[in-house]
Motif scaffolding. Structure first.
Motif, PDB file in Angstrom:
ATOM      1  N   PRO A 122      -3.842  -2.464  16.427  1.00  0.00           N
ATOM      2  CA  PRO A 122      -5.192  -2.402  15.848  1.00  0.00           C
ATOM      3  C   PRO A 122      -5.884  -1.070  16.156  1.00  0.00           C
ATOM      4  O   PRO A 122      -5.857  -0.598  17.278  1.00  0.00           O
ATOM      5  CB  PRO A 122      -5.927  -3.570  16.510  1.00  0.00           C
ATOM      6  N   GLY A 123      -6.448  -0.493  15.119  1.00  0.00           N
ATOM      7  CA  GLY A 123      -7.200   0.744  15.286  1.00  0.00           C
ATOM      8  C   GLY A 123      -6.358   2.001  15.261  1.00  0.00           C
ATOM      9  O   GLY A 123      -6.886   3.101  15.282  1.00  0.00           O
ATOM     10  N   VAL A 124      -5.022   1.855  15.226  1.00  0.00           N
ATOM     11  CA  VAL A 124      -4.133   3.014  15.219  1.00  0.00           C
ATOM     12  C   VAL A 124      -3.094   2.813  14.119  1.00  0.00           C
ATOM     13  O   VAL A 124      -2.533   1.725  13.981  1.00  0.00           O
ATOM     14  CB  VAL A 124      -3.417   3.162  16.585  1.00  0.00           C
ATOM     15  N   ALA A 125      -2.833   3.853  13.371  1.00  0.00           N
ATOM     16  CA  ALA A 125      -1.813   3.765  12.318  1.00  0.00           C
ATOM     17  C   ALA A 125      -0.440   3.950  12.941  1.00  0.00           C
ATOM     18  O   ALA A 125      -0.141   5.002  13.492  1.00  0.00           O
ATOM     19  CB  ALA A 125      -2.053   4.827  11.262  1.00  0.00           C
ATOM     20  N   ASN A 126       0.388   2.906  12.869  1.00  0.00           N
ATOM     21  CA  ASN A 126       1.746   3.025  13.401  1.00  0.00           C
ATOM     22  C   ASN A 126       2.626   3.743  12.375  1.00  0.00           C
ATOM     23  O   ASN A 126       2.198   4.045  11.263  1.00  0.00           O
ATOM     24  CB  ASN A 126       2.310   1.643  13.773  1.00  0.00           C
ATOM     25  N   ASP A 127       3.880   4.013  12.750  1.00  0.00           N
ATOM     26  CA  ASP A 127       4.779   4.757  11.877  1.00  0.00           C
ATOM     27  C   ASP A 127       5.010   4.035  10.551  1.00  0.00           C
ATOM     28  O   ASP A 127       5.075   4.660   9.491  1.00  0.00           O
ATOM     29  CB  ASP A 127       6.131   4.993  12.568  1.00  0.00           C
ATOM     30  N   ALA A 128       5.149   2.714  10.593  1.00  0.00           N
ATOM     31  CA  ALA A 128       5.401   1.949   9.373  1.00  0.00           C
ATOM     32  C   ALA A 128       4.202   2.023   8.424  1.00  0.00           C
ATOM     33  O   ALA A 128       4.371   2.147   7.209  1.00  0.00           O
ATOM     34  CB  ALA A 128       5.707   0.499   9.714  1.00  0.00           C
ATOM     35  N   LEU A 129       3.010   1.974   8.980  1.00  0.00           N
ATOM     36  CA  LEU A 129       1.807   2.059   8.147  1.00  0.00           C
ATOM     37  C   LEU A 129       1.700   3.446   7.514  1.00  0.00           C
ATOM     38  O   LEU A 129       1.356   3.572   6.333  1.00  0.00           O
ATOM     39  CB  LEU A 129       0.567   1.736   8.980  1.00  0.00           C
ATOM     40  N   CYS A 130       2.021   4.483   8.272  1.00  0.00           N
ATOM     41  CA  CYS A 130       2.025   5.842   7.711  1.00  0.00           C
ATOM     42  C   CYS A 130       3.064   5.957   6.597  1.00  0.00           C
ATOM     43  O   CYS A 130       2.806   6.570   5.560  1.00  0.00           O
ATOM     44  CB  CYS A 130       2.301   6.869   8.803  1.00  0.00           C
ATOM     45  N   MET A 131       4.233   5.334   6.800  1.00  0.00           N
ATOM     46  CA  MET A 131       5.279   5.362   5.773  1.00  0.00           C
ATOM     47  C   MET A 131       4.806   4.641   4.507  1.00  0.00           C
ATOM     48  O   MET A 131       5.079   5.090   3.392  1.00  0.00           O
ATOM     49  CB  MET A 131       6.557   4.720   6.309  1.00  0.00           C
ATOM     50  N   LEU A 132       4.090   3.538   4.677  1.00  0.00           N
ATOM     51  CA  LEU A 132       3.559   2.808   3.521  1.00  0.00           C
ATOM     52  C   LEU A 132       2.604   3.689   2.725  1.00  0.00           C
ATOM     53  O   LEU A 132       2.667   3.737   1.492  1.00  0.00           O
ATOM     54  CB  LEU A 132       2.855   1.528   3.972  1.00  0.00           C
ATOM     55  N   VAL A 133       1.727   4.394   3.413  1.00  0.00           N
ATOM     56  CA  VAL A 133       0.771   5.278   2.734  1.00  0.00           C
ATOM     57  C   VAL A 133       1.514   6.388   1.994  1.00  0.00           C
ATOM     58  O   VAL A 133       1.207   6.702   0.840  1.00  0.00           O
ATOM     59  CB  VAL A 133      -0.247   5.863   3.744  1.00  0.00           C
ATOM     60  N   VAL A 134       2.534   6.961   2.640  1.00  0.00           N
ATOM     61  CA  VAL A 134       3.310   8.032   2.007  1.00  0.00           C
ATOM     62  C   VAL A 134       4.022   7.513   0.758  1.00  0.00           C
ATOM     63  O   VAL A 134       3.965   8.131  -0.307  1.00  0.00           O
ATOM     64  CB  VAL A 134       4.329   8.630   3.006  1.00  0.00           C
ATOM     65  N   CYS A 135       4.684   6.368   0.877  1.00  0.00           N
ATOM     66  CA  CYS A 135       5.427   5.803  -0.260  1.00  0.00           C
ATOM     67  C   CYS A 135       4.494   5.402  -1.398  1.00  0.00           C
ATOM     68  O   CYS A 135       4.844   5.528  -2.574  1.00  0.00           O
ATOM     69  CB  CYS A 135       6.266   4.606   0.186  1.00  0.00           C
ATOM     70  N   ASN A 136       3.312   4.937  -1.050  1.00  0.00           N
ATOM     71  CA  ASN A 136       2.332   4.570  -2.071  1.00  0.00           C
ATOM     72  C   ASN A 136       1.788   5.796  -2.786  1.00  0.00           C
ATOM     73  O   ASN A 136       1.592   5.793  -3.993  1.00  0.00           O
ATOM     74  CB  ASN A 136       1.171   3.821  -1.424  1.00  0.00           C
ATOM     75  N   THR A 137       1.535   6.834  -2.023  1.00  0.00           N
ATOM     76  CA  THR A 137       0.958   8.047  -2.593  1.00  0.00           C
ATOM     77  C   THR A 137       1.955   8.780  -3.478  1.00  0.00           C
ATOM     78  O   THR A 137       1.606   9.273  -4.543  1.00  0.00           O
ATOM     79  CB  THR A 137       0.472   8.980  -1.465  1.00  0.00           C
ATOM     80  N   ALA A 138       3.205   8.842  -3.040  1.00  0.00           N
ATOM     81  CA  ALA A 138       4.230   9.583  -3.784  1.00  0.00           C
ATOM     82  C   ALA A 138       5.158   8.636  -4.526  1.00  0.00           C
ATOM     83  O   ALA A 138       6.346   8.882  -4.628  1.00  0.00           O
ATOM     84  CB  ALA A 138       5.024  10.437  -2.803  1.00  0.00           C
ATOM     85  N   SER A 139       4.630   7.569  -5.058  1.00  0.00           N
ATOM     86  CA  SER A 139       5.455   6.492  -5.614  1.00  0.00           C
ATOM     87  C   SER A 139       6.376   6.948  -6.736  1.00  0.00           C
ATOM     88  O   SER A 139       6.038   7.807  -7.530  1.00  0.00           O
ATOM     89  CB  SER A 139       4.549   5.385  -6.145  1.00  0.00           C
ATOM     90  N   ILE A 140       7.562   6.330  -6.767  1.00  0.00           N
ATOM     91  CA  ILE A 140       8.490   6.574  -7.865  1.00  0.00           C
ATOM     92  C   ILE A 140       8.023   5.743  -9.052  1.00  0.00           C
ATOM     93  O   ILE A 140       7.737   4.570  -8.911  1.00  0.00           O
ATOM     94  CB  ILE A 140       9.924   6.177  -7.472  1.00  0.00           C
ATOM     95  N   GLN A 141       7.960   6.387 -10.198  1.00  0.00           N
ATOM     96  CA  GLN A 141       7.543   5.681 -11.408  1.00  0.00           C
ATOM     97  C   GLN A 141       8.657   5.737 -12.439  1.00  0.00           C
ATOM     98  O   GLN A 141       9.108   6.819 -12.802  1.00  0.00           O
ATOM     99  CB  GLN A 141       6.281   6.315 -11.995  1.00  0.00           C
ATOM    100  N   LEU A 142       9.086   4.592 -12.884  1.00  0.00           N
ATOM    101  CA  LEU A 142      10.051   4.537 -13.976  1.00  0.00           C
ATOM    102  C   LEU A 142       9.330   4.614 -15.314  1.00  0.00           C
ATOM    103  O   LEU A 142       9.813   5.211 -16.265  1.00  0.00           O
ATOM    104  CB  LEU A 142      10.869   3.245 -13.902  1.00  0.00           C
TER     105      LEU A 142
END
Length: 195
Positions: A122-142
């Protein structure tokens, strides 16, 4: 952001008035407002279509199939949550929506996964949460639904002819984003003595 838009509008009005072209500024503002409404309406139709397709996929069980297909890859990207089915399902649905170019539909799914992930730290972005943000931001679009709808609204007769460029740009952005997230996660882990 409101301040920036207000300053831009005031600057345009003042410059137009100073140049003696107040009528042209007013006409351009009305024309721009009309074009914006037209664009929004035409985009709404296309977005409704693809959101409906997404709902049909969900109700038919095809989304679950796509989710199962994505699980092995997602488990490698999010090892800390590989056994948390709720998180993995939310992430898989989020990725599926992004694949269809439905960022608006993907956002609530990503938020649900992020909330669940944040319970670990809580209150800190863990590695998985950072990865989620990265994958969401740079999402692959078909299928780049939003871009295609904007192009169609502007009169393009072949709005999907940009697919190869979108696929290439998406693949590169996701690859670079995931690599950067993994490398920086290791750097910070070494710094904090976790590795």
């Amino acid at each position: 952001m409101s301040a920036i838009w207000t300053i831009m509008v005031l600057a345009a009005v003042l410059c137009g008035s100073a140049a003696g072209r107040g009528e042209a500024v007013a006409a351009a503002a009305l024309e721009g407002a009309g074009a914006a409404v037209e664009l929004c309406l035409s985009m709404a139709g296309v977005l409704c279509l693809w959101t409906g397709v997404m709902e049909v996929l969900r109700r038919s069980g095809a989304m679950e199939g796509l989710s199962r297909l994505l699980r092995p890859l997602l488990r490698r990207l999010y090892p800390a949550f590989s056994e948390d089915r709720e998180v993995m399902d939310s992430i898989a649905a989020n990725v599926s929506a992004n694949l269809l170019g439905l960022g608006n539909a993907a956002t609530p799914l990503g938020i649900r996964a992020a909330r669940r992930m944040s319970r670990l730290t809580p209150g800190v972005a863990n590695d998985a949460l950072c990865m989620l943000v990265v994958c969401n931001t740079a999402s692959i679009q078909l299928i780049p639904t939003t871009v295609a709808s904007v192009r169609a609204a502007q009169g393009c007769t072949t709005p999907f002819d940009i697919l190869p460029a979108v696929w290439l740009a998406s693949a590169i952005s996701v690859t670079v984003g995931i690599t950067a997230a993994k490398v920086l996660g290791r750097v910070w882990a070494l710094r904090e003595g976790r590795l």
